[in-house]
Scaffold this motif. Sequence first.
Motif, PDB file in Angstrom:
ATOM      1  N   LEU A 231       0.853  -1.183   0.000  1.00  0.00           N
ATOM      2  CA  LEU A 231       0.000   0.000   0.000  1.00  0.00           C
ATOM      3  C   LEU A 231       0.889   1.233   0.000  1.00  0.00           C
ATOM      4  CD1 LEU A 231      -2.617  -1.106   2.669  1.00  0.00           C
ATOM      5  CD2 LEU A 231      -2.832  -1.210   0.184  1.00  0.00           C
ATOM      6  N   PHE A 232       0.448   2.280  -0.683  1.00  0.00           N
ATOM      7  CA  PHE A 232       1.201   3.529  -0.705  1.00  0.00           C
ATOM      8  C   PHE A 232       0.253   4.667  -1.057  1.00  0.00           C
ATOM      9  CE2 PHE A 232       1.263   1.889  -4.973  1.00  0.00           C
ATOM     10  CZ  PHE A 232       1.276   2.992  -5.822  1.00  0.00           C
ATOM     11  N   THR A 233       0.764   5.877  -1.005  1.00  0.00           N
ATOM     12  CA  THR A 233      -0.022   7.054  -1.369  1.00  0.00           C
ATOM     13  C   THR A 233       0.617   7.695  -2.581  1.00  0.00           C
ATOM     14  OG1 THR A 233      -0.607   7.405   0.938  1.00  0.00           O
ATOM     15  CG2 THR A 233      -0.929   9.253  -0.541  1.00  0.00           C
ATOM     16  N   ARG A 234      -0.199   7.997  -3.574  1.00  0.00           N
ATOM     17  CA  ARG A 234       0.298   8.634  -4.798  1.00  0.00           C
ATOM     18  C   ARG A 234      -0.534   9.880  -5.039  1.00  0.00           C
ATOM     19  NH1 ARG A 234      -0.575   6.977 -10.799  1.00  0.00           N
ATOM     20  NH2 ARG A 234       0.966   8.289 -11.789  1.00  0.00           N
TER      21      ARG A 234
ATOM     22  N   LEU B 109      -8.052  -7.889  -6.655  1.00  0.00           N
ATOM     23  CA  LEU B 109      -8.606  -6.725  -7.360  1.00  0.00           C
ATOM     24  C   LEU B 109      -9.978  -6.352  -6.808  1.00  0.00           C
ATOM     25  CD1 LEU B 109      -7.534  -7.409 -11.053  1.00  0.00           C
ATOM     26  CD2 LEU B 109      -6.514  -5.808  -9.415  1.00  0.00           C
ATOM     27  N   ALA B 110     -10.795  -7.333  -6.492  1.00  0.00           N
ATOM     28  CA  ALA B 110     -12.119  -7.056  -5.916  1.00  0.00           C
ATOM     29  C   ALA B 110     -11.960  -6.331  -4.579  1.00  0.00           C
ATOM     30  CB  ALA B 110     -12.910  -8.351  -5.749  1.00  0.00           C
ATOM     31  N   TRP B 111     -11.044  -6.804  -3.754  1.00  0.00           N
ATOM     32  CA  TRP B 111     -10.784  -6.169  -2.466  1.00  0.00           C
ATOM     33  C   TRP B 111     -10.298  -4.731  -2.657  1.00  0.00           C
ATOM     34  CZ3 TRP B 111      -5.733  -4.725  -1.164  1.00  0.00           C
ATOM     35  CH2 TRP B 111      -5.588  -4.151   0.084  1.00  0.00           C
ATOM     36  N   ALA B 112      -9.338  -4.535  -3.563  1.00  0.00           N
ATOM     37  CA  ALA B 112      -8.770  -3.202  -3.785  1.00  0.00           C
ATOM     38  C   ALA B 112      -9.838  -2.225  -4.280  1.00  0.00           C
ATOM     39  CB  ALA B 112      -7.614  -3.286  -4.774  1.00  0.00           C
ATOM     40  N   LYS B 113     -10.707  -2.692  -5.148  1.00  0.00           N
ATOM     41  CA  LYS B 113     -11.781  -1.830  -5.650  1.00  0.00           C
ATOM     42  C   LYS B 113     -12.759  -1.473  -4.537  1.00  0.00           C
ATOM     43  CE  LYS B 113     -11.372  -3.330 -10.421  1.00  0.00           C
ATOM     44  NZ  LYS B 113     -11.941  -4.123 -11.507  1.00  0.00           N
ATOM     45  N   GLU B 114     -13.083  -2.447  -3.684  1.00  0.00           N
ATOM     46  CA  GLU B 114     -13.955  -2.179  -2.527  1.00  0.00           C
ATOM     47  C   GLU B 114     -13.366  -1.097  -1.631  1.00  0.00           C
ATOM     48  OE1 GLU B 114     -14.683  -5.638  -0.161  1.00  0.00           O
ATOM     49  OE2 GLU B 114     -15.758  -6.675  -1.766  1.00  0.00           O
ATOM     50  N   GLN B 115     -12.043  -1.122  -1.478  1.00  0.00           N
ATOM     51  CA  GLN B 115     -11.354  -0.154  -0.621  1.00  0.00           C
ATOM     52  C   GLN B 115     -11.191   1.202  -1.298  1.00  0.00           C
ATOM     53  OE1 GLN B 115     -10.737  -1.163   2.574  1.00  0.00           O
ATOM     54  NE2 GLN B 115     -11.739  -2.997   1.802  1.00  0.00           N
TER      55      GLN B 115
END
Length: 84
Positions: free
Chosen positions: A28-31, A62-68
């Motif tokens: 995880l990171f911030t962009r 990908l499903a998890w990342a999109k939910e987040q």
Amino acid sequence: MTDVQHLSNQQRFVIANDGGHAVMSYRLFTREGNAAVDFNSTYVPPEFRGKGLAEKLVRAGLAWAKEQGYELHASCWYVAKFIR
């Protein structure tokens, strides 16, 4: 053998097999002020390849990342195929 587990404290998704694990890791990171995720590695032990486990890991991740609401990135070539 095909249940995907999300081990968030280890930043990876895992499918446990008899004596082995198929794994997709991320960071995880911030962009530019946006929360983002980079899927950086996918590995399936040779004896379990060809059974769709890597794809199952990627789809779950990908499903998890999109939910987040994360911005998606993939330094792993395999995951990148799904993001294009």
